[in-house]
Design a protein around this motif. Sequence first.
Motif, PDB file in Angstrom:
ATOM      1  N   SER A 201       0.826  -1.215   0.000  1.00  0.00           N
ATOM      2  CA  SER A 201       0.000   0.000   0.000  1.00  0.00           C
ATOM      3  C   SER A 201       0.856   1.260   0.000  1.00  0.00           C
ATOM      4  O   SER A 201       0.575   2.222  -0.719  1.00  0.00           O
ATOM      5  N   ALA A 202       1.913   1.249   0.819  1.00  0.00           N
ATOM      6  CA  ALA A 202       2.770   2.427   0.908  1.00  0.00           C
ATOM      7  C   ALA A 202       3.428   2.732  -0.433  1.00  0.00           C
ATOM      8  O   ALA A 202       3.546   3.896  -0.839  1.00  0.00           O
ATOM      9  N   GLN A 203       3.855   1.693  -1.126  1.00  0.00           N
ATOM     10  CA  GLN A 203       4.486   1.892  -2.436  1.00  0.00           C
ATOM     11  C   GLN A 203       3.525   2.544  -3.418  1.00  0.00           C
ATOM     12  O   GLN A 203       3.878   3.491  -4.134  1.00  0.00           O
ATOM     13  N   LEU A 204       2.287   2.060  -3.439  1.00  0.00           N
ATOM     14  CA  LEU A 204       1.306   2.595  -4.377  1.00  0.00           C
ATOM     15  C   LEU A 204       0.813   3.973  -3.958  1.00  0.00           C
ATOM     16  O   LEU A 204       0.496   4.815  -4.798  1.00  0.00           O
ATOM     17  N   ASN A 205       0.759   4.208  -2.647  1.00  0.00           N
ATOM     18  CA  ASN A 205       0.380   5.533  -2.153  1.00  0.00           C
ATOM     19  C   ASN A 205       1.348   6.591  -2.663  1.00  0.00           C
ATOM     20  O   ASN A 205       0.951   7.655  -3.154  1.00  0.00           O
ATOM     21  N   GLY A 206       2.634   6.282  -2.589  1.00  0.00           N
ATOM     22  CA  GLY A 206       3.632   7.192  -3.120  1.00  0.00           C
ATOM     23  C   GLY A 206       3.517   7.360  -4.621  1.00  0.00           C
ATOM     24  O   GLY A 206       3.760   8.445  -5.159  1.00  0.00           O
ATOM     25  N   GLY A 207       3.101   6.302  -5.290  1.00  0.00           N
ATOM     26  CA  GLY A 207       2.930   6.371  -6.740  1.00  0.00           C
ATOM     27  C   GLY A 207       1.831   7.320  -7.149  1.00  0.00           C
ATOM     28  O   GLY A 207       1.948   8.031  -8.167  1.00  0.00           O
ATOM     29  N   VAL A 208       0.729   7.370  -6.374  1.00  0.00           N
ATOM     30  CA  VAL A 208      -0.359   8.301  -6.683  1.00  0.00           C
ATOM     31  C   VAL A 208       0.131   9.737  -6.559  1.00  0.00           C
ATOM     32  O   VAL A 208      -0.156  10.587  -7.408  1.00  0.00           O
ATOM     33  N   GLY A 209       0.896  10.007  -5.487  1.00  0.00           N
ATOM     34  CA  GLY A 209       1.448  11.349  -5.323  1.00  0.00           C
ATOM     35  C   GLY A 209       2.330  11.742  -6.487  1.00  0.00           C
ATOM     36  O   GLY A 209       2.277  12.882  -6.980  1.00  0.00           O
ATOM     37  N   PHE A 210       3.144  10.808  -6.959  1.00  0.00           N
ATOM     38  CA  PHE A 210       4.013  11.070  -8.112  1.00  0.00           C
ATOM     39  C   PHE A 210       3.197  11.384  -9.361  1.00  0.00           C
ATOM     40  O   PHE A 210       3.513  12.322 -10.109  1.00  0.00           O
ATOM     41  N   LEU A 211       2.133  10.610  -9.596  1.00  0.00           N
ATOM     42  CA  LEU A 211       1.312  10.827 -10.788  1.00  0.00           C
ATOM     43  C   LEU A 211       0.632  12.192 -10.766  1.00  0.00           C
ATOM     44  O   LEU A 211       0.531  12.876 -11.791  1.00  0.00           O
ATOM     45  N   LEU A 212       0.144  12.588  -9.584  1.00  0.00           N
ATOM     46  CA  LEU A 212      -0.499  13.899  -9.477  1.00  0.00           C
ATOM     47  C   LEU A 212       0.513  15.011  -9.737  1.00  0.00           C
ATOM     48  O   LEU A 212       0.233  15.979 -10.457  1.00  0.00           O
ATOM     49  N   LYS A 213       1.694  14.863  -9.170  1.00  0.00           N
ATOM     50  CA  LYS A 213       2.744  15.866  -9.378  1.00  0.00           C
ATOM     51  C   LYS A 213       3.163  15.914 -10.852  1.00  0.00           C
ATOM     52  O   LYS A 213       3.326  16.999 -11.430  1.00  0.00           O
ATOM     53  N   LYS A 214       3.315  14.754 -11.456  1.00  0.00           N
ATOM     54  CA  LYS A 214       3.696  14.665 -12.866  1.00  0.00           C
ATOM     55  C   LYS A 214       2.695  15.387 -13.751  1.00  0.00           C
ATOM     56  O   LYS A 214       3.066  16.018 -14.753  1.00  0.00           O
ATOM     57  N   ASN A 215       1.416  15.299 -13.400  1.00  0.00           N
ATOM     58  CA  ASN A 215       0.366  15.925 -14.206  1.00  0.00           C
ATOM     59  C   ASN A 215       0.017  17.342 -13.740  1.00  0.00           C
ATOM     60  O   ASN A 215      -0.979  17.908 -14.185  1.00  0.00           O
ATOM     61  N   LYS A 216       0.857  17.869 -12.824  1.00  0.00           N
ATOM     62  CA  LYS A 216       0.699  19.254 -12.353  1.00  0.00           C
ATOM     63  C   LYS A 216      -0.652  19.489 -11.661  1.00  0.00           C
ATOM     64  O   LYS A 216      -1.276  20.537 -11.817  1.00  0.00           O
ATOM     65  N   VAL A 217      -1.090  18.481 -10.921  1.00  0.00           N
ATOM     66  CA  VAL A 217      -2.295  18.608 -10.098  1.00  0.00           C
ATOM     67  C   VAL A 217      -1.867  19.011  -8.687  1.00  0.00           C
ATOM     68  O   VAL A 217      -1.036  18.340  -8.072  1.00  0.00           O
ATOM     69  N   ASP A 218      -2.395  20.094  -8.180  1.00  0.00           N
ATOM     70  CA  ASP A 218      -2.090  20.510  -6.812  1.00  0.00           C
ATOM     71  C   ASP A 218      -2.792  19.594  -5.815  1.00  0.00           C
ATOM     72  O   ASP A 218      -3.943  19.188  -6.020  1.00  0.00           O
ATOM     73  N   VAL A 219      -2.111  19.278  -4.726  1.00  0.00           N
ATOM     74  CA  VAL A 219      -2.709  18.521  -3.632  1.00  0.00           C
ATOM     75  C   VAL A 219      -2.896  19.468  -2.449  1.00  0.00           C
ATOM     76  O   VAL A 219      -1.946  20.129  -2.017  1.00  0.00           O
ATOM     77  N   ILE A 220      -4.114  19.545  -1.977  1.00  0.00           N
ATOM     78  CA  ILE A 220      -4.448  20.382  -0.824  1.00  0.00           C
ATOM     79  C   ILE A 220      -4.786  19.449   0.332  1.00  0.00           C
ATOM     80  O   ILE A 220      -5.701  18.630   0.228  1.00  0.00           O
TER      81      ILE A 220
END
Length: 479
Positions: free
Chosen positions: A91-110
Motif C-alpha cells: 500500500s505504501a508503495q502505491l500511495n507514493g505512486g499516486v502522489g508522483f502521478l499527481l505531481k507529474k500531471n501538475k495537479v495541486d494537492v491540498i
Amino acid sequence: MSSYDIIVIGGGPGGYVAAIRAAQLGFKTAVIEREHLGGICLNWGCIPTKALLRSAEVFHYATHAKDYGLTLNGTMTFDPAAVVKRSRGVSAQLNGGVGFLLKKNKVDVIWGEAKIAKVGQVVVSAPTKPAVQPQTPPPKGTLGAGTYSAKNIIVATGARPRVLPGIEPDGKLIWTYFEAMVPETFPKSLIVMGSGAIGIEFASFYRTMGAEVTVVEVLPQIMPVEDAEIAAIARKRFEKQGIKILTSTKVTKVEKSANGVTATVEDEKGAKQTLSADRLISAVGVVGNIENLGLEALGVTIDRGTVKTDGLGRTNVPGIYAIGDVAGPPMLAHKAEHEGTLCVEAIKGLPAHAMDKLKIPGCTYCHPQVASVGLTEAKAKEAGYSLKVGRFPFVGNGKAIALGEPDGLVKTIFDAKTGKLLGAHLVGAEVTELVQGFVIAMNLETTEEDLIHAVFPHPTLSETMHESVLDAYGRVIHT
C-alpha cells in the motif's frame, strides 16, 4: 484565494483519476485529501487485502505441497507481523505512486478537510485524526487550510463501513475491515457478519491461515449479488474448507468478554443459538461519506445516503458533481475511476454517455475466486428474456487440472432471440482475470457467433469461457 477550473474533494481511485484526466484536458486542477492519497481502496481495501490473500494463497500451496509431488522439510508456519508488514508495504508503495502521478500531471494537492461554502468555493480546514485508520503524512509541496475557488467541484469522498446499532466496532473485539487488515495477533476463531465481497474475502483469508470461521448472512444466499448457481458452488467449496455458513440468519446481540465475543443469532424461523469467537468482523456494507461537506445547505439531492447524479456525475446543483462510492452503487474502485473520467469529459464538453452499470464487472478474491458481469439468470428471466444458458466445469479443462484447480464453473447467459450476451458468471481459479474477456464482448455488443468463432489459446483457463458459449448452443466439445 487560489482559483482552479476543477477541484476534486477526495484522493481515492475516483478522485485522483478524475484529477489526472482533468489535467490532461487542460484544466487547472486540485485534489483535496484529508487522510491518504489513493483512498480506502489503495490503503485499506482492494490492494492490501489482495496482498494478504496472496500470502494466504502461498501458504495454502505450501501446506498442500504433497499434492504437487513436492516435499517441504519442517513445519510450515507463518509470521503474522510479517504478513501484515508486506501488505502495508504494498500500500505504501502505491500511495507514493499516486502522489508522483499527481505531481507529474501538475495537479495541486491540498491537505485537509473540505466543505463547500457555496457553489464555486471550498473552505479547507486542518484534518482531524480519523477514529480508526492512521493518516498518511501529506506529500511534500502540498497546500493546506484556506479558501479555494473552482468553476467545477467534484465530490469523491468515498464510503465507510456501515455500523449496526448495538454491534458497533470497538477496534479490539468487534472489527471492521480496518482492524481485520492489521491484526496484532491472528485470532483462533472468528465470526464474520455479512457475506458480501469484504466478508467473504476475510473469511477466506483467516480460514486459510488456520482460524475457525463462521459466516452469518441475513439473506438466503451468500454473496447475494451473484448468480445463485455460482454462489451455491462457492458455498460448497467454502464449507469443504471448513468455513461454517449460516444463511437466513441475523446477529441480534453481541456480548464482549475480556478477549472474545459471544453473538446471539436468530434464523428465519425464530430459532436462536449463540456463537463464541475471539473476534467478530462486521462486514454489512458501506455508507457514503456525505456529511459535513455542505451538500445539504446547497440543496444537493441525497438519495438513500448517497449523492444522486445523472450518470455523468452531475448533481441537481450546477457546478457540483459526485463520483464513486459517494454517488451510489456499485461501490467499486473501477466504477469510480471510469465515472471520474466520464464526469470530467462531460465537463469538457466531449461526447459522453452514462455508464451502463450492467457492464461493470464484480470480483471477489476468495478461494475459489468469483467474478461476474451483466444479468444473473434470475434477473434475465425477470426482465422477460428467453434464454440460452451455457455451462462449462473446470474439471473439463486441461490447464485447470494441471494447476490442481479442477473445481469451478463458467456460466454464460444469452438472449435466445438475438444471441446477445446478457451475463457471465464464473467461479474458480483466476476467474477475476478471465471475466474481462466477457466485459469487452458485452461492450462490443458481441453475439454468440462472434464468441464461437473466436480462437482461444490452448492450454489456458480461458478455454472454459469458449466452451461455456459452445454449451449454450449445443456445441460443447469437452463434456
